[in-house]
Scaffold this motif. Structure first.
Motif, PDB file in Angstrom:
ATOM      1  N   PHE A 317      15.314  18.147  18.310  1.00 57.68           N
ATOM      2  CA  PHE A 317      16.889  18.868  18.712  1.00 57.68           C
ATOM      3  C   PHE A 317      17.723  18.139  17.318  1.00 57.68           C
ATOM      4  O   PHE A 317      17.507  16.811  17.070  1.00 57.68           O
ATOM      5  N   TYR A 318      17.742  19.486  16.006  1.00 59.20           N
ATOM      6  CA  TYR A 318      18.538  18.969  14.389  1.00 59.20           C
ATOM      7  C   TYR A 318      19.517  19.664  14.985  1.00 59.20           C
ATOM      8  O   TYR A 318      20.309  20.791  15.686  1.00 59.20           O
ATOM      9  N   ILE A 319      20.888  18.475  14.273  1.00 60.23           N
ATOM     10  CA  ILE A 319      21.416  19.789  13.487  1.00 60.23           C
ATOM     11  C   ILE A 319      21.809  20.442  11.829  1.00 60.23           C
ATOM     12  O   ILE A 319      21.433  19.019  11.099  1.00 60.23           O
ATOM     13  N   ASP A 320      21.589  21.438  11.823  1.00 60.67           N
ATOM     14  CA  ASP A 320      21.559  21.186  10.035  1.00 60.67           C
ATOM     15  C   ASP A 320      22.471  21.387   9.617  1.00 60.67           C
ATOM     16  O   ASP A 320      23.959  22.287   9.603  1.00 60.67           O
ATOM     17  N   ARG A 358      27.713   9.148  15.383  1.00 69.17           N
ATOM     18  CA  ARG A 358      28.209   9.889  14.432  1.00 69.17           C
ATOM     19  C   ARG A 358      26.599  10.206  13.246  1.00 69.17           C
ATOM     20  O   ARG A 358      25.616   9.533  14.091  1.00 69.17           O
ATOM     21  N   ILE A 359      27.220  10.941  13.022  1.00 72.42           N
ATOM     22  CA  ILE A 359      25.433  11.767  12.678  1.00 72.42           C
ATOM     23  C   ILE A 359      26.253  12.769  10.878  1.00 72.42           C
ATOM     24  O   ILE A 359      27.027  13.481   9.947  1.00 72.42           O
ATOM     25  N   TYR A 360      24.830  11.347  10.161  1.00 71.70           N
ATOM     26  CA  TYR A 360      25.294  11.283   8.612  1.00 71.70           C
ATOM     27  C   TYR A 360      24.222  12.909   7.926  1.00 71.70           C
ATOM     28  O   TYR A 360      22.801  12.478   8.572  1.00 71.70           O
ATOM     29  N   ILE A 361      24.264  13.776   7.396  1.00 71.57           N
ATOM     30  CA  ILE A 361      23.276  14.730   7.109  1.00 71.57           C
ATOM     31  C   ILE A 361      23.605  15.267   5.182  1.00 71.57           C
ATOM     32  O   ILE A 361      25.033  14.893   5.016  1.00 71.57           O
ATOM     33  N   ASN A 362      22.581  15.289   4.641  1.00 72.61           N
ATOM     34  CA  ASN A 362      22.632  15.685   3.222  1.00 72.61           C
ATOM     35  C   ASN A 362      23.026  17.104   3.184  1.00 72.61           C
ATOM     36  O   ASN A 362      23.080  16.950   3.427  1.00 72.61           O
ATOM     37  N   LYS A 366      19.454  18.451   6.962  1.00 73.44           N
ATOM     38  CA  LYS A 366      19.719  17.898   9.253  1.00 73.44           C
ATOM     39  C   LYS A 366      19.110  16.255   9.320  1.00 73.44           C
ATOM     40  O   LYS A 366      18.702  15.617   9.124  1.00 73.44           O
ATOM     41  N   GLY A 367      19.504  16.661  10.672  1.00 72.75           N
ATOM     42  CA  GLY A 367      19.858  15.776  10.946  1.00 72.75           C
ATOM     43  C   GLY A 367      19.853  15.049  12.890  1.00 72.75           C
ATOM     44  O   GLY A 367      19.850  16.456  13.509  1.00 72.75           O
ATOM     45  N   LEU A 368      18.438  14.274  12.836  1.00 73.57           N
ATOM     46  CA  LEU A 368      18.486  14.152  14.621  1.00 73.57           C
ATOM     47  C   LEU A 368      18.765  13.875  15.538  1.00 73.57           C
ATOM     48  O   LEU A 368      19.408  13.260  15.391  1.00 73.57           O
ATOM     49  N   VAL A 392      25.728  20.834  21.498  1.00 71.55           N
ATOM     50  CA  VAL A 392      26.635  19.399  21.104  1.00 71.55           C
ATOM     51  C   VAL A 392      27.818  20.348  21.268  1.00 71.55           C
ATOM     52  O   VAL A 392      28.119  21.198  20.973  1.00 71.55           O
ATOM     53  N   LYS A 393      28.529  19.174  21.435  1.00 71.34           N
ATOM     54  CA  LYS A 393      30.276  19.471  21.503  1.00 71.34           C
ATOM     55  C   LYS A 393      30.327  18.260  20.669  1.00 71.34           C
ATOM     56  O   LYS A 393      30.231  17.010  20.710  1.00 71.34           O
ATOM     57  N   SER A 394      32.165  18.523  20.286  1.00 73.03           N
ATOM     58  CA  SER A 394      33.092  17.787  20.045  1.00 73.03           C
ATOM     59  C   SER A 394      33.626  17.829  20.369  1.00 73.03           C
ATOM     60  O   SER A 394      34.238  18.410  21.595  1.00 73.03           O
ATOM     61  N   ASN A 395      35.345  16.936  20.344  1.00 72.51           N
ATOM     62  CA  ASN A 395      36.230  16.768  20.634  1.00 72.51           C
ATOM     63  C   ASN A 395      37.154  18.026  20.202  1.00 72.51           C
ATOM     64  O   ASN A 395      38.186  18.710  21.079  1.00 72.51           O
ATOM     65  N   GLU A 396      36.989  18.911  19.602  1.00 74.24           N
ATOM     66  CA  GLU A 396      37.293  20.347  19.531  1.00 74.24           C
ATOM     67  C   GLU A 396      36.556  21.786  19.300  1.00 74.24           C
ATOM     68  O   GLU A 396      36.783  22.419  19.592  1.00 74.24           O
ATOM     69  N   ASN A 397      35.364  21.490  19.182  1.00 74.68           N
ATOM     70  CA  ASN A 397      34.265  22.792  19.617  1.00 74.68           C
ATOM     71  C   ASN A 397      32.762  22.870  20.293  1.00 74.68           C
ATOM     72  O   ASN A 397      32.335  21.577  19.753  1.00 74.68           O
ATOM     73  N   VAL A 398      32.386  23.668  20.609  1.00 72.68           N
ATOM     74  CA  VAL A 398      30.822  23.573  21.008  1.00 72.68           C
ATOM     75  C   VAL A 398      30.001  24.223  20.544  1.00 72.68           C
ATOM     76  O   VAL A 398      30.508  25.550  20.760  1.00 72.68           O
ATOM     77  N   LEU A 399      28.718  24.060  20.169  1.00 74.40           N
ATOM     78  CA  LEU A 399      27.389  25.064  19.615  1.00 74.40           C
ATOM     79  C   LEU A 399      26.736  24.175  20.089  1.00 74.40           C
ATOM     80  O   LEU A 399      26.529  23.933  21.348  1.00 74.40           O
ATOM     81  N   GLU A 400      26.049  26.284  20.690  1.00 79.84           N
ATOM     82  CA  GLU A 400      24.958  26.084  21.742  1.00 79.84           C
ATOM     83  C   GLU A 400      23.749  27.272  20.632  1.00 79.84           C
ATOM     84  O   GLU A 400      24.316  28.216  19.611  1.00 79.84           O
ATOM     85  N   ARG A 401      22.305  26.769  20.926  1.00 80.31           N
ATOM     86  CA  ARG A 401      22.124  27.547  20.689  1.00 80.31           C
ATOM     87  C   ARG A 401      20.966  28.166  22.055  1.00 80.31           C
ATOM     88  O   ARG A 401      20.389  26.685  22.783  1.00 80.31           O
ATOM     89  N   SER A 402      19.947  28.886  21.374  1.00 80.27           N
ATOM     90  CA  SER A 402      19.108  29.101  22.905  1.00 80.27           C
ATOM     91  C   SER A 402      17.484  29.422  22.320  1.00 80.27           C
ATOM     92  O   SER A 402      17.617  29.783  20.919  1.00 80.27           O
ATOM     93  N   LEU A 403      16.226  28.744  22.821  1.00 83.08           N
ATOM     94  CA  LEU A 403      15.214  29.371  22.559  1.00 83.08           C
ATOM     95  C   LEU A 403      14.456  30.126  23.241  1.00 83.08           C
ATOM     96  O   LEU A 403      14.048  29.982  24.755  1.00 83.08           O
ATOM     97  N   ASP A 404      13.826  30.982  23.230  1.00 81.07           N
ATOM     98  CA  ASP A 404      12.211  31.922  24.881  1.00 81.07           C
ATOM     99  C   ASP A 404      11.480  31.093  24.343  1.00 81.07           C
ATOM    100  O   ASP A 404      10.601  31.298  23.119  1.00 81.07           O
TER     101      ASP A 404
END
Length: 413
Positions: A317-320, A358-362, A366-368, A392-404
């Protein structure tokens, strides 16, 4: 005055245009000649490099693959294994054509030799007199031989090995070979406790020492940390000496060291051990700003879309980073992963983590965030349609991804 053909002004304009077109044509022809010359020189240079590499670098014999009538045949193995790695060696064929090709394989032989000084001895051999006929579909890749399936091997003696295989392929003699090292050694790793640090923080570095050998070793854990900036200039060198430690086979020990705070940059951090001639590297990102709003990013999931019944679920599971120009220094407040069987409305797996991370991404990378492996097992015992939800949540917003996903009945049932 009336002209029956063209006026002097018109003729002058025509001459100017003709002169301009002639100059343009000469320029195009000159460029074409230059381009042709460059193409010829590149071709000659490539040919020379291939010949020189074969002469001066004989270990690159280009003998681990061959192309016959649009079918690529390859002997595959990594160049280095570390105790107790299992050998992953296979020979496969790949149809690069758009039509099905008939294949006949006979007199198959596979040898594994162990090299000692200037001699070698047979470590393993497999011989099959059987004739195999097969229709290789367009773009299909098919294993001819897989050592892991025939005779799994691991924890073999330290040394240099040579793989050799020969067989008749559509009545043509094929011979392939490849060399690899099986290494018994103490190995160092380094890693950070956070993906990145602020300019007012002292980064904590973990130095791991692992005995990848079959024997107990008394190891002098000693070396130096070297920090280079993006211009490859050495900015700091820090000695690290943790004394002697007795390590049994496959045993490890971890030591930690704090390094001084650094300016905003992405550094290269090395741990160098001269005794074992080892140098290991990780990036060391330093920033003066943390991003807490999840913008210009996407979530992605790497898993199978179809699973046999009773298979174990696996996924990464990644953040791109959708920003192709800027590195990202992101802090999240937590994440969750849920797997539901839709027909039975059953929650199969639920994982929540509310720790700050903390996530560092080039740029564009993408960051695992998390990885689910076969241990501990998540067994898919219920057939049907599934929904995989990653948030994934931060203190400002939430992102969601779903897959079948779909879990079906295996062919053996």
């Amino acid at each position: 005055m009336k002209y029956h053909s063209k006026s002097p002004e018109e003729w002058e304009k025509i001459d100017k245009n003709k002169s301009k077109n002639d100059s343009l044509n000469r320029l195009i022809q000159r460029r074409q000649k230059i381009n042709n010359f460059i193409i010829i020189m590149i071709s000659l240079l490539t040919l020379v490099m291939v010949l020189l590499s074969k002469y001066y670098f004989p270990r690159y014999k280009f003998s681990d693959s061959i192309m016959i009538s649009g079918i690529s045949i390859s002997l595959n193995s990594t160049d280095k294994y570390y105790f107790p790695d299992a050998l992953k060696i296979n020979i496969n064929m790949a149809n690069t054509q758009s039509k099905t090709q008939k294949v006949k394989i006979a007199d198959f032989k596979f040898y594994l030799y162990k090299t000692t000084n200037n001699s070698s001895e047979t470590f393993y051999k497999f011989v099959s007199p059987q004739i195999i006929n097969y229709d290789l579909n367009p773009l299909e890749i098919k294993n001819i031989f897989d050592l892991e399936n025939i005779n799994p091997m691991s924890k073999i003696p330290n040394g240099v090995y040579t793989i050799e295989t020969s067989f008749r392929f559509n009545d043509k003699e094929i011979k392939l070979s490849k060399e690899f090292n099986y290494i018994h050694s103490v190995v160092y790793n380094i890693y950070l406790d956070k993906d990145f640090y602020l300019t007012n923080e002292r980064p904590k570095v973990y130095i791991e020492t692992v005995n990848y050998s079959s024997e107990t070793k008394n190891v002098n854990i000693k070396g130096k940390l070297q920090i280079f900036n993006k211009k490859r200039k050495l900015v700091k060198e820090i000695p690290a000496n943790f004394g002697y430690k007795t390590l049994k086979s496959l045993e490890n020990t971890i030591n930690e060291i704090f390094i001084p705070s650094l300016k905003d940059d992405v550094y290269e951090l090395y741990f160098v051990n001269e005794e074992l001639n080892q140098a290991v590297y990780i990036p060391l990102p330093i920033t003066n700003n943390i991003e807490r709003k999840l913008s210009k990013i996407n979530l992605s999931i790497d898993t199978y879309l179809f699973y046999p019944i009773n298979e174990l679920f696996q996924g990464a599971f990644y953040i791109d980073n959708l920003d192709l120009k800027n590195k990202r220094f992101i802090e999240i407040e937590g994440f969750s992963i849920r797997l539901l069987n839709i027909e039975k409305n059953t929650l199969i797996f639920n994982y929540e983590n509310n720790d700050k991370k903390r996530i560092y991404i080039n740029e564009g990378g993408k960051g695992l965030i998390h990885y689910i492996s076969k241990e501990p097992p998540v067994k898919l015992t219920i057939p049907g349609n599934y929904k995989l939800i990653f948030a994934v949540k931060s203190n400002e917003n939430v992102l969601e991804r779903s897959l079948d996903l779909y879990v079906g009945i295996s062919g053996s049932e």
